[in-house]
Design a protein around this motif. Structure first.
Motif, PDB file in Angstrom:
ATOM      1  N   GLY A 124       0.788  -1.219   0.000  1.00  0.00           N
ATOM      2  CA  GLY A 124       0.000   0.000   0.000  1.00  0.00           C
ATOM      3  C   GLY A 124       0.825   1.276   0.000  1.00  0.00           C
ATOM      4  N   GLU A 125       2.142   1.158   0.073  1.00  0.00           N
ATOM      5  CA  GLU A 125       3.007   2.335   0.089  1.00  0.00           C
ATOM      6  C   GLU A 125       3.741   2.479  -1.237  1.00  0.00           C
ATOM      7  N   PHE A 126       3.985   3.723  -1.600  1.00  0.00           N
ATOM      8  CA  PHE A 126       4.687   4.063  -2.829  1.00  0.00           C
ATOM      9  C   PHE A 126       6.074   4.590  -2.487  1.00  0.00           C
ATOM     10  N   ILE A 127       7.040   4.301  -3.352  1.00  0.00           N
ATOM     11  CA  ILE A 127       8.365   4.879  -3.232  1.00  0.00           C
ATOM     12  C   ILE A 127       8.729   5.456  -4.599  1.00  0.00           C
ATOM     13  N   HIS A 128       9.258   6.668  -4.594  1.00  0.00           N
ATOM     14  CA  HIS A 128       9.697   7.334  -5.831  1.00  0.00           C
ATOM     15  C   HIS A 128      11.218   7.341  -5.837  1.00  0.00           C
ATOM     16  N   ILE A 129      11.802   6.938  -6.950  1.00  0.00           N
ATOM     17  CA  ILE A 129      13.251   6.948  -7.105  1.00  0.00           C
ATOM     18  C   ILE A 129      13.571   7.775  -8.346  1.00  0.00           C
ATOM     19  N   PRO A 130      14.278   8.895  -8.164  1.00  0.00           N
ATOM     20  CA  PRO A 130      14.626   9.733  -9.306  1.00  0.00           C
ATOM     21  C   PRO A 130      15.589   9.037 -10.269  1.00  0.00           C
ATOM     22  N   ALA A 131      15.630   9.516 -11.484  1.00  0.00           N
ATOM     23  CA  ALA A 131      16.564   8.993 -12.491  1.00  0.00           C
ATOM     24  C   ALA A 131      17.995   9.105 -11.966  1.00  0.00           C
ATOM     25  N   GLY A 132      18.795   8.089 -12.252  1.00  0.00           N
ATOM     26  CA  GLY A 132      20.205   8.113 -11.910  1.00  0.00           C
ATOM     27  C   GLY A 132      20.552   7.744 -10.487  1.00  0.00           C
ATOM     28  N   VAL A 133      19.556   7.390  -9.662  1.00  0.00           N
ATOM     29  CA  VAL A 133      19.819   7.058  -8.265  1.00  0.00           C
ATOM     30  C   VAL A 133      20.021   5.547  -8.121  1.00  0.00           C
ATOM     31  N   VAL A 134      21.139   5.161  -7.540  1.00  0.00           N
ATOM     32  CA  VAL A 134      21.452   3.757  -7.279  1.00  0.00           C
ATOM     33  C   VAL A 134      20.409   3.199  -6.310  1.00  0.00           C
ATOM     34  N   HIS A 135      19.942   1.986  -6.578  1.00  0.00           N
ATOM     35  CA  HIS A 135      19.029   1.339  -5.649  1.00  0.00           C
ATOM     36  C   HIS A 135      19.070  -0.181  -5.800  1.00  0.00           C
ATOM     37  N   VAL A 136      18.631  -0.833  -4.715  1.00  0.00           N
ATOM     38  CA  VAL A 136      18.589  -2.290  -4.634  1.00  0.00           C
ATOM     39  C   VAL A 136      17.305  -2.651  -3.903  1.00  0.00           C
ATOM     40  N   ALA A 137      16.475  -3.474  -4.509  1.00  0.00           N
ATOM     41  CA  ALA A 137      15.240  -3.927  -3.867  1.00  0.00           C
ATOM     42  C   ALA A 137      15.525  -5.175  -3.053  1.00  0.00           C
ATOM     43  N   VAL A 138      14.942  -5.224  -1.851  1.00  0.00           N
ATOM     44  CA  VAL A 138      15.154  -6.353  -0.940  1.00  0.00           C
ATOM     45  C   VAL A 138      13.801  -6.814  -0.409  1.00  0.00           C
ATOM     46  N   ASN A 139      13.476  -8.089  -0.615  1.00  0.00           N
ATOM     47  CA  ASN A 139      12.295  -8.668   0.012  1.00  0.00           C
ATOM     48  C   ASN A 139      12.673  -8.975   1.459  1.00  0.00           C
ATOM     49  N   LEU A 140      11.968  -8.371   2.395  1.00  0.00           N
ATOM     50  CA  LEU A 140      12.302  -8.550   3.805  1.00  0.00           C
ATOM     51  C   LEU A 140      11.909  -9.914   4.352  1.00  0.00           C
ATOM     52  N   SER A 141      11.012 -10.596   3.690  1.00  0.00           N
ATOM     53  CA  SER A 141      10.508 -11.868   4.212  1.00  0.00           C
ATOM     54  C   SER A 141      11.333 -13.047   3.708  1.00  0.00           C
ATOM     55  N   SER A 142      11.539 -14.003   4.599  1.00  0.00           N
ATOM     56  CA  SER A 142      12.183 -15.254   4.204  1.00  0.00           C
ATOM     57  C   SER A 142      11.138 -16.304   3.836  1.00  0.00           C
ATOM     58  N   ALA A 143       9.839 -15.937   3.948  1.00  0.00           N
ATOM     59  CA  ALA A 143       8.771 -16.903   3.677  1.00  0.00           C
ATOM     60  C   ALA A 143       7.766 -16.443   2.630  1.00  0.00           C
ATOM     61  N   ALA A 144       7.601 -15.132   2.434  1.00  0.00           N
ATOM     62  CA  ALA A 144       6.545 -14.629   1.551  1.00  0.00           C
ATOM     63  C   ALA A 144       7.123 -13.964   0.304  1.00  0.00           C
ATOM     64  N   THR A 145       6.402 -14.120  -0.793  1.00  0.00           N
ATOM     65  CA  THR A 145       6.761 -13.463  -2.049  1.00  0.00           C
ATOM     66  C   THR A 145       6.373 -11.992  -1.968  1.00  0.00           C
ATOM     67  N   LEU A 146       7.220 -11.136  -2.497  1.00  0.00           N
ATOM     68  CA  LEU A 146       6.940  -9.703  -2.596  1.00  0.00           C
ATOM     69  C   LEU A 146       6.397  -9.420  -3.983  1.00  0.00           C
ATOM     70  N   VAL A 147       5.292  -8.688  -4.059  1.00  0.00           N
ATOM     71  CA  VAL A 147       4.715  -8.298  -5.336  1.00  0.00           C
ATOM     72  C   VAL A 147       4.605  -6.782  -5.337  1.00  0.00           C
ATOM     73  N   ALA A 148       5.067  -6.171  -6.420  1.00  0.00           N
ATOM     74  CA  ALA A 148       5.016  -4.717  -6.530  1.00  0.00           C
ATOM     75  C   ALA A 148       4.629  -4.326  -7.947  1.00  0.00           C
ATOM     76  N   ILE A 149       4.017  -3.169  -8.062  1.00  0.00           N
ATOM     77  CA  ILE A 149       3.731  -2.562  -9.356  1.00  0.00           C
ATOM     78  C   ILE A 149       4.741  -1.442  -9.536  1.00  0.00           C
ATOM     79  N   GLU A 150       5.365  -1.397 -10.689  1.00  0.00           N
ATOM     80  CA  GLU A 150       6.390  -0.395 -10.951  1.00  0.00           C
ATOM     81  C   GLU A 150       6.016   0.402 -12.187  1.00  0.00           C
ATOM     82  N   MET A 151       6.096   1.716 -12.056  1.00  0.00           N
ATOM     83  CA  MET A 151       5.850   2.622 -13.173  1.00  0.00           C
ATOM     84  C   MET A 151       7.140   3.374 -13.465  1.00  0.00           C
ATOM     85  N   ARG A 152       7.453   3.535 -14.745  1.00  0.00           N
ATOM     86  CA  ARG A 152       8.695   4.189 -15.142  1.00  0.00           C
ATOM     87  C   ARG A 152       8.427   5.192 -16.253  1.00  0.00           C
TER      88      ARG A 152
END
Length: 175
Positions: free
Chosen positions: A91-119
């Protein structure tokens, strides 16, 4: 001359209608709205599915802004060359500007992470730059983030977003 039917310019694309690919950042991607399959000219959108314990490769989008909305699960995005953790959950959104280094991490060791990404890249993956020199540091930062923010750690944090010009809106996000 009659005007064109606006419904002929509208696309509906479901993740079930496209084949998943593993993007250069190592994530399973369903590129739903792109120039290729919907005629988009300045934007794209897709679904990201990350297995339990998953982590993307360190990367940036050279020319594109991105917005990610978690649909299921909890994540940390490690941001910048220092790989600072920014937690976000369903339910939360994160905005990442162009050119910014990032790494996505699923915090759960048991559940799948699903996200919608717009670019702002209508091709969806055209300007991804993978940064292998940060892989070791990203793995270490992901382990720390899981310790500090994972649902099983018993930690909880509060979000009190303040919309511009508005009153604070409190929302508890239990982990």
């Amino acid at each position: 001359m009659p005007s064109p039917d606006p419904t002929s310019m509208v696309s509906v694309v479901s993740p079930r209608m496209v084949s998943p690919v593993v993007g250069p950042q190592g994530q399973e991607l369903y590129s739903c709205v792109t120039a290729a399959n919907s005629g988009a000219t300045g934007i794209s959108a897709g679904m990201v599915v990350m297995p339990p314990g998953g982590i993307s490769r360190p990367h940036l989008h050279a020319h594109s802004e991105i917005i990610v909305c978690c649909v299921a699960g909890a994540a940390v995005t490690l941001v910048g060359p220092e790989l600072r953790p920014v937690p976000h959950a369903a339910g939360e959104f994160i905005h990442i500007p162009a050119g910014v280094v990032h790494v996505a991490v699923n915090l759960s060791s048991a559940a799948t992470l699903v996200a919608i990404e717009m670019r702002t890249d209508p091709m969806f993956n055209e300007d991804v730059v993978v940064l292998p020199d940060l892989a070791e540091a990203a793995a270490a930062a992901a382990n720390l983030a899981r310790r500090d923010f994972a649902p099983s750690s018993g930690s909880a944090f509060w979000r009190v977003p303040t919309p511009r010009g508005g009153a604070p809106v409190a929302e508890a996000v239990a982990r």
